[in-house]
Design a protein around this motif. Sequence first.
Motif, PDB file in Angstrom:
ATOM      1  N   PHE A   1      -0.773  -6.784   3.030  1.00  0.00           N
ATOM      2  CA  PHE A   1      -0.716  -5.390   3.586  1.00  0.00           C
ATOM      3  C   PHE A   1      -1.049  -5.101   4.885  1.00  0.00           C
ATOM      4  CE2 PHE A   1      -0.094  -4.163  -0.865  1.00  0.00           C
ATOM      5  CZ  PHE A   1       1.023  -3.343  -0.803  1.00  0.00           C
ATOM      6  N   HIS A   2      -2.533  -5.949   5.118  1.00  0.00           N
ATOM      7  CA  HIS A   2      -3.071  -6.034   6.642  1.00  0.00           C
ATOM      8  C   HIS A   2      -1.845  -6.302   7.577  1.00  0.00           C
ATOM      9  CE1 HIS A   2      -7.347  -5.260   6.372  1.00  0.00           C
ATOM     10  NE2 HIS A   2      -7.197  -5.596   5.072  1.00  0.00           N
ATOM     11  N   TYR A   3      -1.261  -7.630   7.093  1.00  0.00           N
ATOM     12  CA  TYR A   3      -0.333  -8.034   8.161  1.00  0.00           C
ATOM     13  C   TYR A   3       1.049  -7.226   8.362  1.00  0.00           C
ATOM     14  CZ  TYR A   3       3.505 -11.408   9.243  1.00  0.00           C
ATOM     15  OH  TYR A   3       4.726 -11.914  10.237  1.00  0.00           O
ATOM     16  N   LEU A   4       1.440  -6.427   7.206  1.00  0.00           N
ATOM     17  CA  LEU A   4       2.592  -5.499   7.443  1.00  0.00           C
ATOM     18  C   LEU A   4       2.119  -4.490   8.062  1.00  0.00           C
ATOM     19  CD1 LEU A   4       4.284  -5.631   3.839  1.00  0.00           C
ATOM     20  CD2 LEU A   4       5.267  -6.701   5.932  1.00  0.00           C
ATOM     21  N   LYS A   5       0.984  -3.825   8.100  1.00  0.00           N
ATOM     22  CA  LYS A   5       0.689  -2.658   9.011  1.00  0.00           C
ATOM     23  C   LYS A   5       0.906  -3.103  10.443  1.00  0.00           C
ATOM     24  CE  LYS A   5      -1.644   0.872  10.262  1.00  0.00           C
ATOM     25  NZ  LYS A   5      -3.285   1.064   9.889  1.00  0.00           N
TER      26      LYS A   5
ATOM     27  N   GLN B   1      12.475  -1.477   7.600  1.00  0.00           N
ATOM     28  CA  GLN B   1      11.700  -0.776   6.432  1.00  0.00           C
ATOM     29  C   GLN B   1      10.310  -0.027   6.652  1.00  0.00           C
ATOM     30  OE1 GLN B   1      12.158  -4.342   3.584  1.00  0.00           O
ATOM     31  NE2 GLN B   1      12.768  -2.791   2.107  1.00  0.00           N
ATOM     32  N   ARG B   2       9.996   0.073   7.963  1.00  0.00           N
ATOM     33  CA  ARG B   2       8.923   0.720   8.375  1.00  0.00           C
ATOM     34  C   ARG B   2       8.407   2.009   7.768  1.00  0.00           C
ATOM     35  NH1 ARG B   2      10.213   3.196  14.664  1.00  0.00           N
ATOM     36  NH2 ARG B   2      12.174   4.542  13.820  1.00  0.00           N
ATOM     37  N   SER B   3       9.430   2.771   7.426  1.00  0.00           N
ATOM     38  CA  SER B   3       9.107   4.028   6.542  1.00  0.00           C
ATOM     39  C   SER B   3       8.609   3.771   5.136  1.00  0.00           C
ATOM     40  CB  SER B   3      10.288   5.055   6.602  1.00  0.00           C
ATOM     41  OG  SER B   3      10.393   5.536   7.778  1.00  0.00           O
ATOM     42  N   TYR B   4       9.348   2.661   4.553  1.00  0.00           N
ATOM     43  CA  TYR B   4       8.812   2.118   3.485  1.00  0.00           C
ATOM     44  C   TYR B   4       7.572   1.581   3.351  1.00  0.00           C
ATOM     45  CZ  TYR B   4       8.605  -0.679  -0.939  1.00  0.00           C
ATOM     46  OH  TYR B   4       8.324  -1.258  -1.996  1.00  0.00           O
TER      47      TYR B   4
ATOM     48  N   VAL C   1       2.151  -5.826  -5.790  1.00  0.00           N
ATOM     49  CA  VAL C   1       2.969  -7.080  -5.661  1.00  0.00           C
ATOM     50  C   VAL C   1       4.416  -6.668  -5.697  1.00  0.00           C
ATOM     51  CG1 VAL C   1       3.438  -9.311  -6.528  1.00  0.00           C
ATOM     52  CG2 VAL C   1       1.150  -8.612  -6.334  1.00  0.00           C
ATOM     53  N   GLY C   2       4.782  -6.033  -6.455  1.00  0.00           N
ATOM     54  CA  GLY C   2       6.285  -5.410  -6.701  1.00  0.00           C
ATOM     55  C   GLY C   2       6.562  -4.877  -5.640  1.00  0.00           C
ATOM     56  N   SER C   3       5.714  -3.711  -4.786  1.00  0.00           N
ATOM     57  CA  SER C   3       6.172  -3.094  -3.832  1.00  0.00           C
ATOM     58  C   SER C   3       6.389  -4.093  -2.530  1.00  0.00           C
ATOM     59  CB  SER C   3       5.170  -2.084  -3.285  1.00  0.00           C
ATOM     60  OG  SER C   3       5.027  -1.320  -4.209  1.00  0.00           O
TER      61      SER C   3
END
Length: 347
Positions: A174-178, A81-84, A134-136
């Motif tokens: 979000f930091h982590y997902l980056k 889901q990198r684009s998402y 949070v939903g995202s």
Amino acid sequence: MVRLLGFERCDMDQAVFFRRRAKALIVVLVHVDDCTIVATSQPLIDAFKIEIDITDLGELHWILGIEVRHVCENRTIFISQRSYIESILRHYGLQDLKPLSIPMDPNVRLTSAQSPLTTDEFAQMRDVPYHAAVGSLMYASLGTHPDITYAVQTVSRFLTKPRIAHWDTVKRIFHYLKGMKELWLSYGGQQKGLVGYADADGSMAEDRHAISGYAFLLHGRAVSWSTKRQEIISLLTTESEYIAATYTSKEALWLRSLISQLFNTSLGSTTLFSDNQSAIALAKDHQYHARTKHINVWFHFIRWIVENGSIRLVYCPTDEMVADTLTKALPSPKVKHFVTELGLISV
């Protein structure tokens, strides 16, 4: 139409249809007006597309915002889901965040006492997109990132009255997902059956309700995972671990039934790992115990599952308990270890 084409509806998932003729199998997965078709051979897919009037978009590369890659020679599939993730980072203006190695700080404890009380505190959060963010994150957690599931479950508990401390934790995810957006959840390549991991933790729970977590791996890769707050307050660690094993056994039965029906096979006992020896003993022992007599009879369902051979409870050391990452915030070395164990890899 389904019956005319000779398809059966899967009993475990009504959006899944399959047709079996001898060793030939074709499976159709339906989401609204989108269909994903898989089969034991390409001619089966070609013949089905002639049978039914559909728009052929070719080989599957994208579905519901999830990117799909196939490596036929290795018989592996990768999803991402990198684009998402990039799109939600841009949407919330967080694209310039520096990557972090853990989704949640083990030393930070979020509580309802941190919720806003004064007019100024409510005003401070007025323009913060807490609910939407949070939903995202939930969609990323459900799709390809089980490694953020516990953190997302934690911040979702404060949706009604979030405060800056809660928002800071959301931004940390979000930091982590980056830094993790380039990891792909991989499937195939290992000849292992279905195994499950069940764990529970109540040490950080403000309301004393323990957190249950489970992960199921098929061929060594995660196919199902969950983090859930237990409905009751456990008096013992054994009790919370026992309840977590019961929750997990229900998912095990569903997965076993799904696999058995789709592939027309009989499964042996499914191994379910637990890191609590007392919970394992309790699941196998029908004798009266003064310290556990208060446990609701509903949770003893697992005893029947173990007795009839559907699952086999096996001890697993805590350091190898994959579901540990679904019940608590962990330090970086453990996060990296369990990320790999779940099947998230660089491609």
